[in-house]
Design a protein around this motif. Structure first.
Motif, PDB file in Angstrom:
ATOM      1  N   LYS A 270       0.728  -1.242  -0.027  1.00  0.00           N
ATOM      2  CA  LYS A 270       0.070   0.027   0.124  1.00  0.00           C
ATOM      3  C   LYS A 270       1.030   1.131   0.001  1.00  0.00           C
ATOM      4  N   ALA A 271       0.424   2.316  -0.498  1.00  0.00           N
ATOM      5  CA  ALA A 271       0.914   3.634  -0.605  1.00  0.00           C
ATOM      6  C   ALA A 271      -0.062   4.543   0.004  1.00  0.00           C
ATOM      7  N   ILE A 272       0.465   5.235   1.239  1.00  0.00           N
ATOM      8  CA  ILE A 272      -0.338   6.015   1.927  1.00  0.00           C
ATOM      9  C   ILE A 272       0.157   7.450   2.273  1.00  0.00           C
ATOM     10  N   ALA A 273      -0.508   8.389   1.786  1.00  0.00           N
ATOM     11  CA  ALA A 273      -0.245   9.706   1.860  1.00  0.00           C
ATOM     12  C   ALA A 273      -0.269  10.331   3.256  1.00  0.00           C
ATOM     13  N   VAL A 274       0.702  10.781   3.894  1.00  0.00           N
ATOM     14  CA  VAL A 274       0.639  11.341   5.037  1.00  0.00           C
ATOM     15  C   VAL A 274       1.206  12.653   5.068  1.00  0.00           C
ATOM     16  N   GLU A 275       0.562  13.572   6.216  1.00  0.00           N
ATOM     17  CA  GLU A 275       1.284  15.080   6.529  1.00  0.00           C
ATOM     18  C   GLU A 275       2.604  14.931   7.314  1.00  0.00           C
ATOM     19  N   ALA A 276       3.532  14.636   6.679  1.00  0.00           N
ATOM     20  CA  ALA A 276       4.924  14.494   7.466  1.00  0.00           C
ATOM     21  C   ALA A 276       6.067  14.995   6.793  1.00  0.00           C
ATOM     22  N   GLY A 277       6.999  15.732   7.456  1.00  0.00           N
ATOM     23  CA  GLY A 277       7.842  16.005   6.992  1.00  0.00           C
ATOM     24  C   GLY A 277       9.525  15.558   7.352  1.00  0.00           C
ATOM     25  N   PRO A 278      10.704  15.908   6.896  1.00  0.00           N
ATOM     26  CA  PRO A 278      11.762  15.518   7.360  1.00  0.00           C
ATOM     27  C   PRO A 278      12.238  15.765   8.824  1.00  0.00           C
ATOM     28  N   GLY A 279      12.637  14.776   9.526  1.00  0.00           N
ATOM     29  CA  GLY A 279      12.876  14.500  10.731  1.00  0.00           C
ATOM     30  C   GLY A 279      11.813  14.009  11.820  1.00  0.00           C
ATOM     31  N   GLN A 280      10.673  13.997  11.158  1.00  0.00           N
ATOM     32  CA  GLN A 280       9.587  13.196  12.023  1.00  0.00           C
ATOM     33  C   GLN A 280       9.570  11.744  11.936  1.00  0.00           C
ATOM     34  N   VAL A 281       8.785  11.091  13.034  1.00  0.00           N
ATOM     35  CA  VAL A 281       8.690   9.789  13.000  1.00  0.00           C
ATOM     36  C   VAL A 281       7.432   9.201  12.685  1.00  0.00           C
ATOM     37  N   VAL A 282       7.306   8.342  11.642  1.00  0.00           N
ATOM     38  CA  VAL A 282       6.241   7.952  11.313  1.00  0.00           C
ATOM     39  C   VAL A 282       6.202   6.070  11.900  1.00  0.00           C
ATOM     40  N   THR A 283       4.992   6.020  12.460  1.00  0.00           N
ATOM     41  CA  THR A 283       4.902   4.604  12.918  1.00  0.00           C
ATOM     42  C   THR A 283       3.773   3.987  12.320  1.00  0.00           C
ATOM     43  N   VAL A 284       3.510   2.688  12.329  1.00  0.00           N
ATOM     44  CA  VAL A 284       2.537   1.786  11.633  1.00  0.00           C
ATOM     45  C   VAL A 284       2.320   0.512  12.621  1.00  0.00           C
ATOM     46  N   ALA A 285       1.128   0.511  12.978  1.00  0.00           N
ATOM     47  CA  ALA A 285       0.656  -0.994  13.946  1.00  0.00           C
ATOM     48  C   ALA A 285      -0.473  -1.639  13.480  1.00  0.00           C
ATOM     49  N   LEU A 286      -0.417  -2.751  13.433  1.00  0.00           N
ATOM     50  CA  LEU A 286      -1.698  -3.563  13.144  1.00  0.00           C
ATOM     51  C   LEU A 286      -2.527  -3.724  14.287  1.00  0.00           C
ATOM     52  N   ARG A 287      -3.419  -2.927  14.262  1.00  0.00           N
ATOM     53  CA  ARG A 287      -4.648  -2.581  15.453  1.00  0.00           C
ATOM     54  C   ARG A 287      -5.445  -3.861  15.846  1.00  0.00           C
ATOM     55  N   ASP A 288      -5.936  -4.238  16.969  1.00  0.00           N
ATOM     56  CA  ASP A 288      -6.970  -5.470  17.450  1.00  0.00           C
ATOM     57  C   ASP A 288      -6.595  -6.698  16.563  1.00  0.00           C
ATOM     58  N   HIS A 289      -5.444  -7.057  16.445  1.00  0.00           N
ATOM     59  CA  HIS A 289      -4.809  -8.273  15.734  1.00  0.00           C
ATOM     60  C   HIS A 289      -3.992  -9.079  16.656  1.00  0.00           C
ATOM     61  N   VAL A 290      -4.267 -10.104  16.940  1.00  0.00           N
ATOM     62  CA  VAL A 290      -3.645 -11.318  17.757  1.00  0.00           C
ATOM     63  C   VAL A 290      -2.978 -12.359  16.759  1.00  0.00           C
ATOM     64  N   ASP A 291      -1.649 -12.535  16.809  1.00  0.00           N
ATOM     65  CA  ASP A 291      -0.967 -13.751  15.969  1.00  0.00           C
ATOM     66  C   ASP A 291      -0.021 -14.236  17.035  1.00  0.00           C
ATOM     67  N   SER A 292       0.716 -15.097  16.431  1.00  0.00           N
ATOM     68  CA  SER A 292       1.444 -15.686  16.955  1.00  0.00           C
ATOM     69  C   SER A 292       2.927 -15.145  17.284  1.00  0.00           C
ATOM     70  N   LEU A 293       3.353 -14.179  16.580  1.00  0.00           N
ATOM     71  CA  LEU A 293       4.642 -13.265  16.478  1.00  0.00           C
ATOM     72  C   LEU A 293       4.098 -11.821  16.692  1.00  0.00           C
ATOM     73  N   PRO A 294       3.858 -11.246  17.987  1.00  0.00           N
ATOM     74  CA  PRO A 294       3.349  -9.899  18.011  1.00  0.00           C
ATOM     75  C   PRO A 294       4.658  -8.835  17.760  1.00  0.00           C
ATOM     76  N   LEU A 295       5.683  -9.100  17.760  1.00  0.00           N
ATOM     77  CA  LEU A 295       6.804  -8.155  17.538  1.00  0.00           C
ATOM     78  C   LEU A 295       6.977  -7.755  16.085  1.00  0.00           C
ATOM     79  N   ASP A 296       6.332  -8.268  15.134  1.00  0.00           N
ATOM     80  CA  ASP A 296       6.183  -7.766  13.503  1.00  0.00           C
ATOM     81  C   ASP A 296       5.033  -7.183  13.303  1.00  0.00           C
ATOM     82  N   ASP A 297       4.310  -6.947  14.194  1.00  0.00           N
ATOM     83  CA  ASP A 297       2.932  -6.164  14.000  1.00  0.00           C
ATOM     84  C   ASP A 297       3.056  -4.698  14.129  1.00  0.00           C
ATOM     85  N   SER A 298       4.357  -4.176  14.111  1.00  0.00           N
ATOM     86  CA  SER A 298       4.407  -2.774  14.206  1.00  0.00           C
ATOM     87  C   SER A 298       5.633  -2.404  13.429  1.00  0.00           C
ATOM     88  N   SER A 299       5.915  -0.891  13.237  1.00  0.00           N
ATOM     89  CA  SER A 299       7.220  -0.538  12.735  1.00  0.00           C
ATOM     90  C   SER A 299       7.384   1.001  12.435  1.00  0.00           C
TER      91      SER A 299
END
Length: 603
Positions: A270-299
């Motif tokens: 997916k390509a998602i447009a966001v209002e963010a610029g240099p130096g800012q931190v963007v995070t993504v996480a899979l919400r309300d989802h449970v699986d066998s390996l939780p650590l790879d559900d965010s970045s």
């Protein structure tokens, strides 16, 4: 079953005196008479008591004989032999890579390691080595079960790949000439090629539980149409269809979400447009989802500057580099102006003041030492899950010679045995790529993958123009440039803070995926913000694939299981106590507590 002290069974002969006591017991016959008046003056006995009597088998006698037998058996110390993985000195390498978080593999491995450490005898020594992205020795030559338990329980799952080769070197360094050393791998096998196999004097205890998993396998930024776009890749490793919602945040504030539907084994981008610029931190996480390996559900990713990069080539240069730079969109010649990225080709790299691609330099950058030359190196290791090498196979790379370098804190992407060929790192807060070989004396420039690799290297270097923050796989060290008289403080992804000792050049514990923030604290308490770094879960760890480490080869011997002696003493002692209590109960006429009604009536 065998006995450690078989002579103790001689105590069974005490059963003879016990039986004799039962046969000699004085027992006169009892008669009831109406009066004893006629026996007056006849106090002197005219007959002796019967000295012998027929042995009467009673419950009390049987219980006493049984107690005697149990006591003699207890003193003879019976034991049985049980196979154990422990040798005279055992080094346990416990894998803490990202895949060990699947279905609590690491927790199971830690429990097994604690169990092994508890069963070690006084003659056995145990050492513990962490086998994650930053291997280290946790315990050495220990006989203390509690100390080993504490060391083992301190381990946690990381987001990086294992470095079993480095862990094995640490384990070999713990070997002593006075006692054989066994290497015990506890993990899911790691990345193929991470250790030279087969491994001698070693055993592998596999942990391979698997489960359904949906992972964020790619997350990065790009520019387009005057806006910032985040590129998201989600992959399903499940056996059933999955529907997840990925929520994005910029500096902790929600900016939107996207729904992703996946078939088993499917990958969605997916390509998602966001209002963010240099130096800012963007995070993504899979919400309300449970699986066998939780650590790879965010970045997370730290945004860099514009897409255009100015590049200058210092040193000899080559037509291959000229052709490469001319083919990359958004790259221009610095034309005498200060460049965004510098390529140092076979020249002096002792001063690096901007992102640099360093190629077989005459003088290495600070922190790197050239200690020799290797001719015709053969590729044996390519880092799995590294975005720069995704879809690129360098197995056929031919090189005339390469520098042998000592580069602590740098990440090896390509190796020939233990000799690194391509490294990622940072010098004085600037991103750097180090090729230990001359491009013109290799076949890399004529390979189809060279333009792709070169473009990714320039993109990675150009990402550090706005901020010294870096986005890299978990386990990549974070460089520190601590001002004089200050100490560094790092805020980890879980919110905890770690104050570092003075003089450290890198923070090597960036093993969890997430955002790391560095601060420099002066003596007067003044806080100066430092770099912000994002570390991402290594995508290849999300598969949860397992393998067996080869430990046997023709002409070599693998470590063998040894025998552990386990005594029956605790069980026999418990049985003896039960017999004694039962004999007391029988001998005293089976005393019973008074019933409640009887007690009230007596009152």
């Amino acid at each position: 079953m065998s006995l450690l002290v078989p002579g103790a069974l001689a105590l069974l002969s005490l059963a003879i005196p016990l039986l004799v006591l039962y046969m000699l017991r004085s027992r006169r016959q009892r008669f009831e008479v109406p009066s004893v008046m006629l026996w007056s003056g006849e106090e002197e006995f005219v007959s002796a008591a019967v000295p012998w009597q027929r042995l009467k088998i009673t419950a009390a006698l049987l219980l006493q004989l049984l107690a005697l037998a149990a006591f003699a058996f207890l003193l003879s110390r019976p034991f049985f032999e049980e196979e154990t993985l422990l040798g005279p000195h055992t080094v346990m390498i416990i894998d803490t890579s990202g895949s060990m978080g699947m279905e609590n593999r690491l927790d199971t491995a830690k429990a097994r390691a604690i169990e092994l450490s508890a069963e070690a005898s006084d003659a056995q020594l145990i050492s513990v080595v962490s086998g994650g992205p930053s291997p280290r020795v946790l315990a050495a030559f220990s006989r203390d079960p509690e100390g080993l338990r504490t060391a083992i329980e301190s381990l946690s799952v990381t987001g990086g790949s294992d470095e079993l080769g480095e862990a094995l070197r640490l384990a070999r360094g713990l070997a002593t000439p006075d006692r054989p050393t066994t290497i015990l791998f506890l993990g899911d096998g790691g990345i193929p090629g991470s250790v030279t196999e087969p491994v001698t004097n070693a055993l592998h205890v596999p942990f391979d539980d698997t489960g359904d998993n949906v992972a964020i396998t790619g997350f990065g930024a790009g520019a387009g149409a005057g806006e910032t776009r985040m590129f998201l890749e989600v992959t399903s490793y499940s056996n059933k269809p999955e529907s997840v919602t990925a929520e994005l945040e910029v500096d902790g504030l929600s900016v939107g979400s996207v729904d992703v539907d996946l078939d088993p084994g499917q990958r969605s981008q997916k390509a998602i447009a966001v209002e963010a610029g240099p130096g800012q931190v963007v995070t993504v996480a899979l919400r309300d989802h449970v699986d066998s390996l939780p650590l790879d559900d965010s970045s997370a990713a730290v945004l860099s500057g514009s897409a255009e990069v100015s590049v200058a080539v210092l040193g000899e240069g080559s037509r291959f580099l000229d052709a490469l730079l001319g083919s990359i969109s958004g790259v221009r010649d610095a034309a005498g102006l200060p460049p965004d990225v510098v390529i140092i080709d076979r020249d002096d790299a002792s001063i690096v003041d901007r992102p640099a691609w360093i190629i077989a330099p005459e003088t290495p950058p600070p922190g790197v030492e050239v200690i020799g030359v290797l001719e015709f190196p053969v590729i044996t290791y390519q880092r799995s899950g590294e975005p720069i090498l995704e879809g690129i196979d360098l197995a056929d790379l031919a090189i005339a010679e390469a520098q042998i370098v000592n580069a602590p804190g740098w990440l090896s992407l390509l190796r020939a045995g233990e000799i690194p060929l391509i490294l990622l790192g940072e010098v004085d807060g600037q991103r750097a790529i180090y090729l230990t070989f001359d491009l013109t004396r290799s076949n890399l420039p004529v390979q189809v993958s060279f333009p792709i690799l070169g473009s990714r290297l320039i993109d990675w270097l150009g990402g550090s123009r706005v901020t010294t923050a870096s986005t890299a796989p978990a386990g990549t060290p974070i460089p520190l440039v601590t001002p004089q008289g200050s100490t560094a403080r790092v805020t980890l992804p879980d919110g905890s803070r770690r104050d570092l000792v003075e003089g450290l050049l890198t923070f090597n514990a960036a093993t969890l995926p997430g955002v790391y923030r560095v601060e420099y604290v002066a003596e007067d308490g003044t806080i100066v913000p430092g770099p912000v770094a994002a570390r991402q879960f290594v995508a290849s760890e999300s598969t949860g694939e397992t393998r067996t480490i080869a430990v046997v080869d023709e002409g070599t011997q693998a470590a063998e299981t040894s025998q552990l002696l386990r005594e029956w003493a605790p069980f026999i002692a418990a049985l003896l106590l039960a017999i004694v209590l039962l004999e007391w109960w029988v001998a005293y006429g089976r005393p019973m507590p008074a019933r409640r009604g009887e007690g009230e009536a007596a009152t």
